[in-house]
Design an enzyme around this catalytic site. Sequence first.
Site, PDB file in Angstrom:
ATOM      1  N   ARG A 166       0.068   9.082  -9.985  1.00 46.35           N
ATOM      2  CA  ARG A 166      -0.023   7.847  -9.207  1.00 46.35           C
ATOM      3  C   ARG A 166       0.694   6.663  -9.861  1.00 46.35           C
ATOM      4  O   ARG A 166       1.319   5.843  -9.188  1.00 46.35           O
ATOM      5  CB  ARG A 166      -1.500   7.485  -8.990  1.00 46.35           C
ATOM      6  CG  ARG A 166      -2.260   8.524  -8.189  1.00 46.35           C
ATOM      7  CD  ARG A 166      -3.729   8.136  -8.066  1.00 46.35           C
ATOM      8  NE  ARG A 166      -3.870   6.799  -7.527  1.00 46.35           N
ATOM      9  CZ  ARG A 166      -3.822   6.496  -6.230  1.00 46.35           C
ATOM     10  NH1 ARG A 166      -3.649   7.452  -5.344  1.00 46.35           N
ATOM     11  NH2 ARG A 166      -3.952   5.258  -5.836  1.00 46.35           N
ATOM     12  N   TRP A 208       3.063   7.892  -2.240  1.00 41.75           N
ATOM     13  CA  TRP A 208       4.508   8.064  -2.473  1.00 41.75           C
ATOM     14  C   TRP A 208       4.730   8.916  -3.724  1.00 41.75           C
ATOM     15  O   TRP A 208       5.583   9.819  -3.729  1.00 41.75           O
ATOM     16  CB  TRP A 208       5.163   6.690  -2.646  1.00 41.75           C
ATOM     17  CG  TRP A 208       6.642   6.764  -2.863  1.00 41.75           C
ATOM     18  CD1 TRP A 208       7.603   6.869  -1.899  1.00 41.75           C
ATOM     19  CD2 TRP A 208       7.325   6.751  -4.114  1.00 41.75           C
ATOM     20  NE1 TRP A 208       8.853   6.928  -2.479  1.00 41.75           N
ATOM     21  CE2 TRP A 208       8.709   6.847  -3.838  1.00 41.75           C
ATOM     22  CE3 TRP A 208       6.911   6.662  -5.449  1.00 41.75           C
ATOM     23  CZ2 TRP A 208       9.678   6.863  -4.852  1.00 41.75           C
ATOM     24  CZ3 TRP A 208       7.868   6.680  -6.455  1.00 41.75           C
ATOM     25  CH2 TRP A 208       9.233   6.778  -6.142  1.00 41.75           C
ATOM     26  N   GLU A 252       0.714 -13.020  12.562  1.00 42.05           N
ATOM     27  CA  GLU A 252       1.232 -11.829  13.231  1.00 42.05           C
ATOM     28  C   GLU A 252       1.108 -10.693  12.225  1.00 42.05           C
ATOM     29  O   GLU A 252       1.374 -10.884  11.032  1.00 42.05           O
ATOM     30  CB  GLU A 252       2.714 -12.009  13.590  1.00 42.05           C
ATOM     31  CG  GLU A 252       2.978 -13.077  14.628  1.00 42.05           C
ATOM     32  CD  GLU A 252       2.547 -12.660  16.026  1.00 42.05           C
ATOM     33  OE1 GLU A 252       2.392 -11.452  16.278  1.00 42.05           O
ATOM     34  OE2 GLU A 252       2.370 -13.559  16.867  1.00 42.05           O
ATOM     35  N   ASP A 305       0.826  -1.209   0.000  1.00 43.68           N
ATOM     36  CA  ASP A 305       0.000   0.000   0.000  1.00 43.68           C
ATOM     37  C   ASP A 305       0.860   1.259   0.000  1.00 43.68           C
ATOM     38  O   ASP A 305       1.969   1.262   0.541  1.00 43.68           O
ATOM     39  CB  ASP A 305      -0.909  -0.029   1.251  1.00 43.68           C
ATOM     40  CG  ASP A 305      -2.031   0.994   1.169  1.00 43.68           C
ATOM     41  OD1 ASP A 305      -2.329   1.480   0.052  1.00 43.68           O
ATOM     42  OD2 ASP A 305      -2.611   1.303   2.219  1.00 43.68           O
ATOM     43  N   ASN A 321     -10.446  -2.268  -6.445  1.00 48.13           N
ATOM     44  CA  ASN A 321      -9.593  -1.385  -7.247  1.00 48.13           C
ATOM     45  C   ASN A 321     -10.183  -1.029  -8.616  1.00 48.13           C
ATOM     46  O   ASN A 321      -9.755  -0.072  -9.248  1.00 48.13           O
ATOM     47  CB  ASN A 321      -8.192  -1.984  -7.460  1.00 48.13           C
ATOM     48  CG  ASN A 321      -7.325  -1.946  -6.208  1.00 48.13           C
ATOM     49  OD1 ASN A 321      -6.442  -2.777  -6.019  1.00 48.13           O
ATOM     50  ND2 ASN A 321      -7.564  -0.971  -5.339  1.00 48.13           N
TER      51      ASN A 321
END
Length: 250
Positions: free
Chosen positions: A35, A27, A209, A22, A70
């Site tokens: 994008r 960024w 985890e 993600d 998406n």
Amino acid sequence: MEDLKAQIDLQKLPKHIAVIMDGNGRWAKKHGQPRVFGHRNGVQSVREATEAAAELGVEYMTLYAFSTENWGRPAAEVNALMTLLVQTIRKEIATMNKNNIRLMAIGDLEKLPAKSHKALLEGIESTKNNTRMTLVLALNYSAKWEIMKAVRNLAQDAVEGKIKPEDISEATFDAALSTKGIPHPELLIRTSGEQRISNFLLWQIAYAELAFLPIFWPEFRRQHLYQAIIDYQNRERRFGKTSDQIMNTD
Ligand code: FPP
């Protein structure tokens, strides 16, 4: 970085690591770029994560590359992602074969654009005999879709008299999922700082985890994988038992 790698106990590696890649868009924005620039740079992170995991001896890595949600993105971005997928698969197949990595995919693959579907099937076919690590791409994937499909198939089998409702167990349910035969991930990594599962492998991550990393996906490098594994190994995995019970079996 070698220091970090040396801290990993290779006898206690997670067999399967799942990753929610993600933060590509954010960024790119941070760098004043569209994008798609983020997605393109995300491919290098995919390469690093795959190589590092295979070198360590991780057996399976599943990457959430495209969710069913998406499709709601602007058409230009969806097209760019699909093109990137085709290009990346075509380009990386030789490297995957060289490194003995098998490609697999989960999700509603038939609804992918024909070209992407074809490239994917070719990649899967060409790498099917590789044994070092399996890279699973989750494409047009959603865990709720996968669970619904499994439930429907099992109900159909029951209606047809192939199984009885009481025959349905965790094992038979597992075998009805698209991840059939793949061990459940012990570690789930999500980048970008978001702390959500976003409809990814809901059944399979029951005991995983969770590692939420405060970096965007294009920034992900091998050391982030190493650190996530070290943190995973330092946590006590109890599966609902007490510490004493775990200590006695170890
Ligand atoms: C999430 O960032 C990323 C995706 C939806 C796509 C991931 C795809 C790649 C890294 C490239 C191709 C992958 C393979 C396996 C060849 P985002 O766009 O949701 O970022 P944002 O949350 O900042 O908007």
